[in-house]
Design an enzyme around this catalytic site. Sequence first.
Site, PDB file in Angstrom:
ATOM      1  N   LYS A   1      26.276  77.429 -23.434  1.00 54.22           N
ATOM      2  CA  LYS A   1      26.124  76.184 -23.580  1.00 54.22           C
ATOM      3  C   LYS A   1      26.642  75.882 -24.843  1.00 54.22           C
ATOM      4  O   LYS A   1      27.477  74.765 -25.246  1.00 54.22           O
ATOM      5  CB  LYS A   1      24.577  75.906 -23.831  1.00 54.22           C
ATOM      6  CG  LYS A   1      24.378  74.266 -24.123  1.00 54.22           C
ATOM      7  CD  LYS A   1      23.156  74.081 -24.193  1.00 54.22           C
ATOM      8  CE  LYS A   1      22.577  74.006 -25.713  1.00 54.22           C
ATOM      9  NZ  LYS A   1      20.951  73.707 -26.100  1.00 54.22           N
TER      10      LYS A   1
ATOM     11  N   ASP B   1      22.261  70.639 -21.497  1.00 51.77           N
ATOM     12  CA  ASP B   1      20.874  70.851 -22.289  1.00 51.77           C
ATOM     13  C   ASP B   1      19.961  70.301 -21.356  1.00 51.77           C
ATOM     14  O   ASP B   1      20.112  69.716 -20.350  1.00 51.77           O
ATOM     15  CB  ASP B   1      21.081  70.369 -23.570  1.00 51.77           C
ATOM     16  CG  ASP B   1      20.908  69.067 -23.726  1.00 51.77           C
ATOM     17  OD1 ASP B   1      21.295  68.265 -22.575  1.00 51.77           O
ATOM     18  OD2 ASP B   1      20.677  68.415 -24.991  1.00 51.77           O
TER      19      ASP B   1
END
Length: 214
Positions: A124, A142
């Site tokens: 991420k 997220d």
Amino acid sequence: MVKQLPFMTMREIFRRFHQAEPEPKGELEHVNAYTLVVAVALSAQATDAGVNKATRALFQIADTPDKMLALGEAGLVEHIKTIGLFRQKAKNVIKLSRILVEDYGGEVPNSRAALQSLPGVGRKTANVVLNMWWHYPAQAVDTHIFRVGNRSGIAPGKDVVAVERAIEDNVPADYALHAHHWLILHGRYICVARKPKCGACIIRDLCLFEEKTL
Ligand code: SF4
């Protein structure tokens, strides 16, 4: 799980996001690629606002890996101790700064594999850096994007990798670069976790979520 929305609906959704905010921006403050990496690494399980509060003073004295190493782990801890998991994050930032100096000439590498090899940098974080700094259409999923993608049908998936793939596969290419920020901001301010603000949502008529609020 809701179905994936069809292409023409996806086009219309992103046309509306674009019309409402042509140049969406991330909210993590940074002054260069290095400080972006540090800010994103610090933001795990913390709010962007909380990270910004801590990094404003930190980046004035440590905006390069060399300066961070000079500050040292104890000095860094003093700046970030209001952020969750600060001890482990401080260790990672010092380690990744050393690697950047020793292996990358003090620069931040711009491949996902090289970024992910740094301590505290996961997929991420790497995708956020690739998207925000190098304007590569990487999709960092997220908690907000995961929720929006699954509620609306924009990108359904059972885990973050499946949602990332659904975005890559289904968002029209001309909207791919900004998709990350449109979706994160939509999740943060409109399609919020407990009670989504469906009455204020510009894609309400296209969203597949069955429990829309009034
Ligand atoms: S209509 Fe409601 S559930 Fe659907 S995207 Fe908008 S805020 Fe989220």
